[in-house]
Scaffold this motif. Structure first.
Motif, PDB file in Angstrom:
ATOM      1  N   ILE A 116      -1.387   0.736  10.131  1.00 40.44           N
ATOM      2  CA  ILE A 116      -2.618   1.140   9.248  1.00 40.44           C
ATOM      3  C   ILE A 116      -4.138   1.717  10.699  1.00 40.44           C
ATOM      4  O   ILE A 116      -3.969   0.997  11.159  1.00 40.44           O
ATOM      5  N   ASP A 147      -3.180   3.225  -7.322  1.00 42.73           N
ATOM      6  CA  ASP A 147      -2.405   3.377  -6.679  1.00 42.73           C
ATOM      7  C   ASP A 147      -2.081   2.033  -7.794  1.00 42.73           C
ATOM      8  O   ASP A 147      -2.399   0.916  -7.413  1.00 42.73           O
ATOM      9  N   LEU A 169      -6.312   3.341   1.432  1.00 46.86           N
ATOM     10  CA  LEU A 169      -6.173   4.980  -0.208  1.00 46.86           C
ATOM     11  C   LEU A 169      -7.056   5.771   0.664  1.00 46.86           C
ATOM     12  O   LEU A 169      -6.330   6.712   0.492  1.00 46.86           O
ATOM     13  N   THR A 172      -6.671   7.111   4.608  1.00 43.62           N
ATOM     14  CA  THR A 172      -5.396   7.465   5.112  1.00 43.62           C
ATOM     15  C   THR A 172      -4.853   8.282   3.956  1.00 43.62           C
ATOM     16  O   THR A 172      -3.686   9.416   4.711  1.00 43.62           O
ATOM     17  N   GLY A 173      -5.221   8.663   3.040  1.00 49.88           N
ATOM     18  CA  GLY A 173      -4.388   9.491   1.496  1.00 49.88           C
ATOM     19  C   GLY A 173      -2.661   8.742   1.027  1.00 49.88           C
ATOM     20  O   GLY A 173      -1.739   9.469   0.088  1.00 49.88           O
ATOM     21  N   ALA A 174      -3.061   7.532   2.081  1.00 58.45           N
ATOM     22  CA  ALA A 174      -1.526   6.899   1.198  1.00 58.45           C
ATOM     23  C   ALA A 174      -1.568   5.403   0.972  1.00 58.45           C
ATOM     24  O   ALA A 174      -2.297   4.894   1.281  1.00 58.45           O
ATOM     25  N   SER A 175      -0.589   4.669   0.226  1.00 64.18           N
ATOM     26  CA  SER A 175      -1.159   4.067  -0.694  1.00 64.18           C
ATOM     27  C   SER A 175      -0.694   2.615   0.513  1.00 64.18           C
ATOM     28  O   SER A 175       0.018   2.411   2.144  1.00 64.18           O
ATOM     29  N   GLU A 178       2.415   1.588   1.354  1.00 61.25           N
ATOM     30  CA  GLU A 178       3.393   2.609   1.735  1.00 61.25           C
ATOM     31  C   GLU A 178       3.075   2.031   3.600  1.00 61.25           C
ATOM     32  O   GLU A 178       4.370   1.879   4.172  1.00 61.25           O
ATOM     33  N   TRP A 179       2.682   2.007   4.173  1.00 62.84           N
ATOM     34  CA  TRP A 179       1.478   1.461   5.488  1.00 62.84           C
ATOM     35  C   TRP A 179       2.693   0.143   5.688  1.00 62.84           C
ATOM     36  O   TRP A 179       2.659   0.044   6.684  1.00 62.84           O
ATOM     37  N   GLN A 182       6.153   0.175   6.647  1.00 65.11           N
ATOM     38  CA  GLN A 182       6.475   0.861   8.377  1.00 65.11           C
ATOM     39  C   GLN A 182       6.479  -0.452   9.035  1.00 65.11           C
ATOM     40  O   GLN A 182       6.597  -1.721   9.009  1.00 65.11           O
TER      41      GLN A 182
END
Length: 310
Positions: A116, A147, A169, A172-175, A178-179, A182
């Motif tokens: 992250i 989210d 969120l 980064t614009g992502a949940s 999602e991170w 990875q």
């Protein structure tokens, strides 16, 4: 060449794990490395049961009291710090004895962290402020609207993790979910360590916690909280959420008698220990379980026991 595999010691608060780590560090010529998220903070040696100056003089210690309370320490910072501490131990040819009760830190060590990106300070400050302004239920509703996956994972009362999900969120614009999916890179291979999980009877642990909290107050925990209060820190900072801080602060404000504050501090510590024991049972199945009776043998006998058990 002697066995230099790191020894990992996880267990609930007041289980005696720190004393065991110190004895093993003396026996092996090792270094005690912290894996407790509250013992990193400078201001709370007594209330977090950090090793005393006398104990630190008996063997090298790392990652204790090195963070000011005005900062919000994270698993990411721990990953960087513990990597450096392990490198220093190897260079000094000292066996690492990693001890604590923070499950996330042990997962960071043996499973790694999601990659992250760092969250800007202004974003983190904004969501801490929103948490204080809106309260946990409304903040969780904000997360649910933005989210849903993370909101379903988190309890509304888990303000720290809700704030974390919102700041990631936004930054980064992502949940965060999602991170977290990875690939991760562990710091230590669990197969190359001796991982120990401390097992202790619930009633025995509760009695230890009650006695220890009362002793902390006698030894100066109240003065620590007085000094912490004088810093006028953001109440959402982790150091302000340390076990016992809230009840002792309420005593300072005249809301609780000292006796009630001590009982409340011990009670919240017992609840925390219950959560730790549950987490350990669910997440450290492959770790070698050791009882308090086994821990109380001599360091040499215990060292032989764990060496032969792995």
């Amino acid at each position: 060449m002697s066995d230099m595999r790191p020894i990992l010691i996880a267990g609930p608060t007041a289980s005696g794990k720190s004393g065991l780590a110190l004895r093993l560090a003396e026996h092996f010529g090792g270094v005690v490395i912290n894996a407790d998220s509250m013992q990193v903070y400078r201001e709370l040696r007594i209330l977090t049961a950090r090793p005393s100056a006398a104990e630190e003089a008996r063997a090298p210690h790392a990652l204790y009291g090195h963070v000011p309370g005005c900062e919000s320490y994270s698993a990411g910072r721990y990953a960087a710090d513990v990597t450096l501490a392990l490198d220093e131990a190897r260079r000094a040819e000292r066996r690492p004895i990693i001890v604590g009760g923070t499950g996330l830190y042990f997962k960071t060590l043996t499973e790694g962290l999601s990659p992250i990106p760092a969250v800007p300070d202004d974003v983190r400050a904004h969501w801490r402020s929103e948490a204080a302004r809106q309260g946990p239920m409304k903040l969780h509703a904000v997360l649910a609207a933005r989210d849903r996956e993370m909101a379903e994972r988190l309890q509304p009362t888990d303000t720290q993790r809700v704030v974390r999900a919102l700041e990631v969120l936004e930054a980064t614009g992502a949940s965060l979910a999602e991170w977290q999916r990875q690939p991760r890179q562990p710091i230590l291979d669990l197969n190359d360590t001796i991982p120990l999980s401390v097992s202790i009877d619930r009633d025995v642990l509760a009695e230890r916690i009650d006695k220890r909290f009362a002793q902390m107050v006698k030894e100066g925990a109240f003065d620590e909280v007085l000094q912490l209060k004088a810093l006028n820190l953001d109440p959402t900072l982790p150091v302000m959420l340390a076990l016992g801080v809230g009840p002792l602060m309420r005593h300072l404000a005249g809301e609780l008698t000292l006796e009630d504050a001590i009982e409340m501090g011990a009670a919240e510590t017992r609840q925390y220990a219950k959560r730790q024991r549950t987490w350990l049972r669910g997440n450290m199945i492959a770790w070698l379980e050791v009882s308090t009776q086994e821990m109380e043998t001599s360091a040499a006998n215990f060292a032989s026991f764990i060496q032969s058990a792995r």
